[in-house]
Design a protein around this motif. Structure first.
Motif, PDB file in Angstrom:
ATOM      1  N   ALA A   1       0.832  -1.207   0.000  1.00  0.00           N
ATOM      2  CA  ALA A   1       0.000   0.000   0.000  1.00  0.00           C
ATOM      3  C   ALA A   1       0.864   1.253   0.000  1.00  0.00           C
ATOM      4  CB  ALA A   1      -0.923  -0.014   1.225  1.00  0.00           C
ATOM      5  N   PHE A   2       1.943   1.239   0.774  1.00  0.00           N
ATOM      6  CA  PHE A   2       2.860   2.381   0.768  1.00  0.00           C
ATOM      7  C   PHE A   2       3.590   2.486  -0.568  1.00  0.00           C
ATOM      8  CE2 PHE A   2       2.511   2.139   5.451  1.00  0.00           C
ATOM      9  CZ  PHE A   2       2.309   3.485   5.720  1.00  0.00           C
ATOM     10  N   ILE A   3       3.977   1.342  -1.120  1.00  0.00           N
ATOM     11  CA  ILE A   3       4.687   1.349  -2.404  1.00  0.00           C
ATOM     12  C   ILE A   3       3.796   1.893  -3.518  1.00  0.00           C
ATOM     13  CG2 ILE A   3       5.723  -0.145  -4.164  1.00  0.00           C
ATOM     14  CD1 ILE A   3       6.752  -1.912  -1.948  1.00  0.00           C
ATOM     15  N   SER A   4       2.495   1.622  -3.426  1.00  0.00           N
ATOM     16  CA  SER A   4       1.580   2.087  -4.470  1.00  0.00           C
ATOM     17  C   SER A   4       1.444   3.605  -4.497  1.00  0.00           C
ATOM     18  CB  SER A   4       0.199   1.450  -4.278  1.00  0.00           C
ATOM     19  OG  SER A   4      -0.401   1.906  -3.089  1.00  0.00           O
ATOM     20  N   LEU A   5       1.985   4.280  -3.484  1.00  0.00           N
ATOM     21  CA  LEU A   5       1.994   5.747  -3.470  1.00  0.00           C
ATOM     22  C   LEU A   5       3.172   6.326  -4.243  1.00  0.00           C
ATOM     23  CD1 LEU A   5       1.024   6.428   0.259  1.00  0.00           C
ATOM     24  CD2 LEU A   5      -0.452   6.576  -1.743  1.00  0.00           C
ATOM     25  N   ALA A   6       3.933   5.480  -4.922  1.00  0.00           N
ATOM     26  CA  ALA A   6       5.110   5.930  -5.668  1.00  0.00           C
ATOM     27  C   ALA A   6       4.799   7.030  -6.679  1.00  0.00           C
ATOM     28  CB  ALA A   6       5.773   4.739  -6.362  1.00  0.00           C
ATOM     29  N   PRO A   7       3.679   6.961  -7.435  1.00  0.00           N
ATOM     30  CA  PRO A   7       3.389   8.067  -8.364  1.00  0.00           C
ATOM     31  C   PRO A   7       3.301   9.419  -7.678  1.00  0.00           C
ATOM     32  CG  PRO A   7       2.036   6.177  -8.901  1.00  0.00           C
ATOM     33  CD  PRO A   7       2.729   5.850  -7.605  1.00  0.00           C
ATOM     34  N   LEU A   8       2.709   9.451  -6.487  1.00  0.00           N
ATOM     35  CA  LEU A   8       2.617  10.713  -5.748  1.00  0.00           C
ATOM     36  C   LEU A   8       3.996  11.218  -5.366  1.00  0.00           C
ATOM     37  CD1 LEU A   8       0.781  12.823  -4.433  1.00  0.00           C
ATOM     38  CD2 LEU A   8       0.712  11.384  -2.393  1.00  0.00           C
ATOM     39  N   VAL A   9       4.875  10.312  -4.944  1.00  0.00           N
ATOM     40  CA  VAL A   9       6.251  10.688  -4.585  1.00  0.00           C
ATOM     41  C   VAL A   9       6.987  11.226  -5.811  1.00  0.00           C
ATOM     42  CG1 VAL A   9       8.454   9.829  -3.714  1.00  0.00           C
ATOM     43  CG2 VAL A   9       6.311   8.992  -2.720  1.00  0.00           C
ATOM     44  N   ILE A  10       6.786  10.598  -6.955  1.00  0.00           N
ATOM     45  CA  ILE A  10       7.447  11.039  -8.186  1.00  0.00           C
ATOM     46  C   ILE A  10       6.966  12.427  -8.586  1.00  0.00           C
ATOM     47  CG2 ILE A  10       7.662  10.579 -10.654  1.00  0.00           C
ATOM     48  CD1 ILE A  10       7.627   7.603  -9.989  1.00  0.00           C
ATOM     49  N   VAL A  11       5.672  12.683  -8.463  1.00  0.00           N
ATOM     50  CA  VAL A  11       5.140  14.007  -8.800  1.00  0.00           C
ATOM     51  C   VAL A  11       5.748  15.082  -7.899  1.00  0.00           C
ATOM     52  CG1 VAL A  11       3.060  15.430  -8.793  1.00  0.00           C
ATOM     53  CG2 VAL A  11       2.987  13.144  -9.784  1.00  0.00           C
ATOM     54  N   VAL A  12       5.845  14.789  -6.598  1.00  0.00           N
ATOM     55  CA  VAL A  12       6.478  15.735  -5.672  1.00  0.00           C
ATOM     56  C   VAL A  12       7.937  15.957  -6.056  1.00  0.00           C
ATOM     57  CG1 VAL A  12       7.160  16.111  -3.275  1.00  0.00           C
ATOM     58  CG2 VAL A  12       4.916  15.149  -3.791  1.00  0.00           C
ATOM     59  N   GLY A  13       8.626  14.877  -6.459  1.00  0.00           N
ATOM     60  CA  GLY A  13      10.009  15.013  -6.917  1.00  0.00           C
ATOM     61  C   GLY A  13      10.114  15.869  -8.163  1.00  0.00           C
ATOM     62  N   PHE A  14       9.185  15.702  -9.091  1.00  0.00           N
ATOM     63  CA  PHE A  14       9.159  16.529 -10.295  1.00  0.00           C
ATOM     64  C   PHE A  14       9.059  18.006  -9.941  1.00  0.00           C
ATOM     65  CE2 PHE A  14       7.851  13.096 -13.412  1.00  0.00           C
ATOM     66  CZ  PHE A  14       8.905  13.340 -14.283  1.00  0.00           C
ATOM     67  N   ILE A  15       8.096  18.317  -9.083  1.00  0.00           N
ATOM     68  CA  ILE A  15       7.881  19.720  -8.713  1.00  0.00           C
ATOM     69  C   ILE A  15       9.110  20.294  -8.017  1.00  0.00           C
ATOM     70  CG2 ILE A  15       6.472  21.250  -7.281  1.00  0.00           C
ATOM     71  CD1 ILE A  15       4.122  19.351  -7.747  1.00  0.00           C
ATOM     72  N   THR A  16       9.729  19.498  -7.159  1.00  0.00           N
ATOM     73  CA  THR A  16      10.940  19.955  -6.462  1.00  0.00           C
ATOM     74  C   THR A  16      12.074  20.228  -7.439  1.00  0.00           C
ATOM     75  OG1 THR A  16      10.311  18.625  -4.524  1.00  0.00           O
ATOM     76  CG2 THR A  16      12.602  19.386  -4.658  1.00  0.00           C
ATOM     77  N   LEU A  17      12.281  19.314  -8.395  1.00  0.00           N
ATOM     78  CA  LEU A  17      13.335  19.506  -9.391  1.00  0.00           C
ATOM     79  C   LEU A  17      13.079  20.740 -10.240  1.00  0.00           C
ATOM     80  CD1 LEU A  17      14.047  15.873 -10.672  1.00  0.00           C
ATOM     81  CD2 LEU A  17      15.622  17.387  -9.460  1.00  0.00           C
ATOM     82  N   ILE A  18      11.820  20.929 -10.635  1.00  0.00           N
ATOM     83  CA  ILE A  18      11.505  22.079 -11.480  1.00  0.00           C
ATOM     84  C   ILE A  18      11.749  23.384 -10.731  1.00  0.00           C
ATOM     85  CG2 ILE A  18       9.604  23.297 -12.616  1.00  0.00           C
ATOM     86  CD1 ILE A  18       8.474  20.549 -13.374  1.00  0.00           C
TER      87      ILE A  18
ATOM     88  N   PHE B   1       2.098  -4.902  -9.335  1.00  0.00           N
ATOM     89  CA  PHE B   1       1.717  -6.052  -8.517  1.00  0.00           C
ATOM     90  C   PHE B   1       0.862  -5.615  -7.334  1.00  0.00           C
ATOM     91  CE2 PHE B   1       2.606  -8.866  -4.883  1.00  0.00           C
ATOM     92  CZ  PHE B   1       2.106 -10.066  -5.393  1.00  0.00           C
ATOM     93  N   SER B   2       1.198  -4.468  -6.740  1.00  0.00           N
ATOM     94  CA  SER B   2       0.437  -3.990  -5.584  1.00  0.00           C
ATOM     95  C   SER B   2      -0.998  -3.664  -5.958  1.00  0.00           C
ATOM     96  CB  SER B   2       1.108  -2.746  -4.985  1.00  0.00           C
ATOM     97  OG  SER B   2       0.958  -1.614  -5.834  1.00  0.00           O
ATOM     98  N   ARG B   3      -1.217  -3.147  -7.156  1.00  0.00           N
ATOM     99  CA  ARG B   3      -2.575  -2.811  -7.579  1.00  0.00           C
ATOM    100  C   ARG B   3      -3.429  -4.067  -7.771  1.00  0.00           C
ATOM    101  NH1 ARG B   3      -3.407   1.799  -5.759  1.00  0.00           N
ATOM    102  NH2 ARG B   3      -5.110   2.219  -7.219  1.00  0.00           N
TER     103      ARG B   3
END
Length: 247
Positions: A44-61, A160-162
């Motif tokens: 369930a925590f791993i399935s939040l990876a897209p949200l983490v990636i989006v936050v990383g995108f915004i931080t990099l930008i 797999f988590s989904r």
């Protein structure tokens, strides 16, 4: 004889209105897992990876303001828009276990599509763009393998988590993966052939200078470039500071 009843106060009216409100969960953040299932909780925590990636995108930008990163992020947003369009076109429901929680459709899986778009784009970027001036060194090849394998494994685990958490069927996850891979291939091709040649012109605009946008396309490895230039600058400033103190 007529009886008099006190009119309902504002509190009771508000309470009745609240009871009639239909509450809808946000699927991006609401993740459920079977009680007392540690493996399911981890997934369930791993399935939040897209949200983490989006936050990383915004931080990099915000901190790097690189045109290629911005284009990559725009591609991921368009990928989500495409996913929403496909869901409302196909209109295939989620598994029965999730129909009572979600009102939205399940084909294709947005998590699967996003993760495979991200992983595929990174694979293309690492193989085609990410290299030092002295190619094919052992450390460079190892770093490439680590980056590529990490992205691919992350995408596989999220998929797999989904399925494990019964948010999507196998076909919904596979469809999302295929769409994500195809869209990443198209977007990376457009970025290299159409968008990248426009970067020098875009960064020369007044608004781009105000926003400190930059184009690092011609730099083989931005991390290595920034690392070496930072070391040189620090050494130069250190020598200058020592000379000033000695005078």
């Amino acid at each position: 004889m007529a009886t008099y009843e006190d009119p309902p106060d504002s509190t009771s009216k508000l309470f009745n209105n609240v009871n009639r409100i239909e509450w809808v969960p946000i699927s991006l953040t609401l993740v459920e897992y079977p009680k007392d299932d540690l493996f399911g909780k981890i997934l369930a925590f791993i399935s939040l990876a897209p949200l983490v990636i989006v936050v990383g995108f915004i931080t990099l930008i915000i901190f790097r303001r690189d045109m290629h990163t911005i284009t990559f992020f725009i591609g991921s947003l368009l990928c989500e828009i495409l996913n929403s369009a496909l869901k409302h076109t196909i209109r295939e429901p989620r598994p029965v276990a999730r129909e009572t929680v979600y009102n939205e459709y399940g084909m294709p899986s947005s998590h699967s599509q996003f993760m495979w778009f991200f992983a595929t784009y990174v694979v293309y970027f690492v193989i085609i763009r990410l290299h030092h001036m002295n190619n094919n060194t052992i450390m460079e090849n190892i770093s490439k393998i680590i980056i590529i394998s990490s992205c691919v494994i992350s995408a596989l685990v999220v998929c797999f988590s989904r399925i494990y958490l019964q948010y999507h069927t196998i076909s919904q996850v596979l469809c999302g993966a295929i769409v994500g891979i195809i869209f990443a291939t198209i977007w990376f091709t457009l970025t290299c052939l159409i968008f990248t040649p426009l970067y020098p012109q875009i960064v020369s605009w007044k608004i781009s200078e105000f926003l400190l946008l930059r184009d690092t396309t011609l730099i083989p490895n931005v991390l290595w470039f920034e690392y070496t230039n930072t070391r040189q600058e620090v050494r130069a400033r250190s020598r200058k500071l020592v000379s000033m103190k000695s005078q």
